[in-house]
Design an enzyme around this catalytic site. Structure first.
Site: not given
Ligand SMILES: [Zn+2]
Length: 684
Positions: A469-470, A476
């Protein structure tokens, strides 16, 4: 003579402008903050007093540049205050928080500057701007209006007072919560009380105890209500004590009680909304997001709460049956995770802890997380032990395109410690931007218990999911391709920012990724197929529970922030907090004695200290398009370069340079559907 210069103010000699952490001393922070704030004030003054008519080039460009130095210092400072704080850093934080709030207000509320932005905004169709330039003006105008720039002088002054007081209060909330979380760690001296705990966690608990000079075991608390050890601790009394400690944070009286602080925060946010002529703080916040209004948020939460609670009831029946077959007591809240683990495990002989033997940290990172990024985006990763992070545990990787072109730096700080706040997060030390010519430097922080020296770091399945997730947030930042730094990577709408990270969780269980990292840490054998199948089959087994506890927290956040000014509880009425929680949860049908909210109000750092105020709904909001995009990936062959490049092109690269709804439509070629989310979470 390193003491005549300040490493936070001098250009970094390191690759990618990595801060020179080894030379940063505490007193450098205060000096650098003062110098860069003054520099931005001077730059803004020059723009505001420019006699020429406003143009994009003489207003927006210098405005964009004006805050770069301060943002750079703040990025390093906030990283320190989150990931490796101490009393001195806390004191600097407390001292500068109100000054920074005043500084930002002085810029956003400057009437000469606002007149220039307003003028550009009114002439948007005549200026012939590029789409990202146009969007920059639109957002600057929206933010200035919501900050109060269009108000009269008296209201603007009051607004400034409110913002400064709020910055003091949110800093205090964070500091009290950290102290109470450390104080409430559960100290156990009797070996029977930790029965069931796997060897890795037990060893971490021994380490935690000895680091505080204690005998036995210390179970430190993670931020959410549910503590990881609840899934394995066999002794009901230990589970009860651990959950009680978690729930007690901030609401047991004494100096670290957070209730009066949170009540004042709520009251001041409501007053601020009223000044802006908006119904509530939640209305002000959501107006600038994809959701648009609290009503739209309430509609989504309402749509999901019924199906989630039906699943909770089904799960409760399973757990009750399991408890009966084990001869255990009637199901209590602290039994849920333990029994859910037993229900999941009863279909095959392997215990839950067995999974961890196949989730060795290094392998999950390199052969899982990095491998997926290579399949999707062609990225390569090279360890750079020669580059020094801010803590000895910080790993530094250089990231490359498939053709060897540099992408940026990735820092990973995986282990928990008393100087680090709870949770897991990504932050940017340097933003990508064509305007500055800089490449990104991003950080991931996790809170994995550190094993004793010489022992491997074995992740729980949840921790492996958190790492994926991180890293989605990190991508991004790393793959941003924008001109303006304020539009780079994760600098997007809050109810969109979780989308790339949620989508990246998909790869954890995909066969093309899992096959390469899920290997036994001692024998090197692949995770047996039946265990992989079970993980895939049971990925949603707590779906009712985890959806409901999340929705409950999101509903609490909305309820606190939808109160109009004047309707908030009296600050001295500490009991009002419990009563308010009960009423809010009952109203949306999410009050369940076995399913406490993921965060109680008194330790809800996301919304009272972390910038997710009236925005905790964002995770499920962005999961609607997120699940739709995951279905798109799966329908098109999973982790392929073609799919990855398209996702990069439409979602990761553009970042905040256009409306996220446009990015999602561009990727899917249609409007978003809620069906994939309902299917993924088992909410029929
Ligand atoms: Zn996230």
């Amino acid at each position: 003579m390193d003491d005549v210069t300040n490493p936070l103010l001098d250009p970094s000699p390191l690759p990618y402008d990595l801060p020179l952490f080894a030379l940063i001393r505490h007193d450098h922070y205060a000096e650098a903050l003062e110098v860069t704030m003054a520099a931005q004030r001077a730059a803004v003054e020059a723009i505001a007093s420019d006699p020429d008519d406003p143009t994009f080039a003489n207003t927006m460009l210098p405005l964009e540049r004006s805050g770069l130095a301060l943002d750079g210092v703040l990025a390093v400072f906030e990283n320190a205050s989150s990931a490796d704080t101490d009393v001195e850093i806390e004191a600097i934080d407390a001292r500068f928080a109100p000054q920074l709030a005043a500084h930002r207000d002085a810029i956003r509320l400057d009437q000469r500057l606002f007149a220039r932005v307003q003028s550009l905004f009114e002439r948007l169709d005549e200026l012939g701007l590029a789409p990202d330039e146009r969007y920059l003006v639109e957002r600057a105008h929206h933010d200035a209006v919501l900050a109060g720039a269009a108000l009269d002088e008296g209201s603007r002054a009051r607004l400034g007072e409110l913002n400064q007081r709020l910055s003091v209060l949110t800093t205090a909330f964070q500091q009290h919560l950290l102290a109470d979380t450390n104080d409430l760690a559960l100290h156990l001296t009797d070996a029977e009380s930790i029965a069931g705990l796997d060897e890795g966690s037990a060893s971490a608990a021994r380490e935690a105890a000895s680091s505080r000079g204690l005998d036995g075991w210390l179970l430190t608390l993670v931020l959410p209500t549910g503590q990881p050890a609840l899934a394995t601790l066999a002794e009901p009394a230990t589970r009860d004590a651990l959950l009680a400690a978690s729930r007690a944070r901030g609401r047991r009286g004494g100096e670290h009680d957070t209730r009066s602080t949170l009540l004042e925060i709520v009251a001041l946010r409501a007053e601020r909304a009223a000044l802006l002529g908006v119904e509530s703080h939640a209305a002000a916040v959501t107006a600038g997001q994809t959701a648009g209004s609290p009503e739209a948020v309430a509609a989504l939460l309402g749509e999901l709460s019924g199906p989630a609670m039906r699943n909770v009831e089904r799960e409760r029946e399973q757990l009750t049956a399991r408890a009966a077959s084990l001869g255990a007591r009637e199901v209590a809240a602290s039994d849920w995770a333990f029994l859910a683990g037993r229900v999941a495990a009863e279909h095959d002989a392997l215990a839950l802890a067995e999974v961890r033997q196949y989730l060795e940290f290094d392998r999950v990172l390199v052969d899982g997380v990095f491998h997926a990024a290579n399949l999707l985006y062609g990225l390569g990763f090279e360890a750079r032990p020669d580059l020094i992070g801010y803590h000895p545990d910080t790993l530094v990787y250089e990231v490359f395109e498939h053709d060897g072109a540099p992408v940026g730096l990735y820092l990973l700080d995986a282990y928990t410690r008393d100087s680090k706040r709870g949770g897991a997060w990504m932050s940017s030390l340097v933003e990508q931007s064509d305007l500055t010519g800089r490449l990104p430097v991003v950080v991931n922080n996790l809170n994995i218990p550190k094993p004793a020296p010489g022992e491997p770091t074995l992740l729980t399945f949840d921790e492996a999911g958190t790492l994926f997730h991180e890293f989605g947030h990190a991508l991004h930042g790393l793959l941003a391709r924008v001109r303006f730094p304020s539009q780079a990577g994760t600098r997007v709408f809050r109810d969109f920012v979780e989308l790339p990270s949620q989508v990246n969780e998909l790869w954890l269980l995909r066969p093309e990724v899992m096959a390469s990292f899920a290997v036994h840490h001692e024998t090197g054998e692949r995770m047996p197929q039946h265990l992989q199948d079970r993980l895939r089959a049971t990925a949603g087994i707590e779906s009712g529970f985890s959806t409901a506890e999340y929705l409950a927290a999101a509903a609490l956040d909305q309820a606190w922030h939808r109160m109009p000014a004047g309707a908030t509880p009296d600050l001295s009425d500490l009991d009002a907090v419990d009563a308010f929680e009960r009423t809010a949860l009952t109203a949306i049908g999410l009050a369940h004695p076995l399913v406490p909210p993921r965060y109680g109000s008194t330790y809800f750092a996301h919304v009272f200290a972390g910038g997710y105020d009236a925005g905790y709904y964002s995770y499920i909001w962005s999961e609607v398009p997120g699940a739709d995009i995951m279905a798109w990936f799966e329908a098109n062959g999973g982790a392929t370069r073609a799919n990855g490049d398209r996702f990069r092109q439409e979602i990761l690269g553009p970042g905040g340079s256009r409306d996220p709804r446009e990015s999602i439509r561009a990727l899917l070629g249609r409007e978003v559907s809620i069906e994939p989310l309902l299917a993924r979470r088992g909410l029929g």
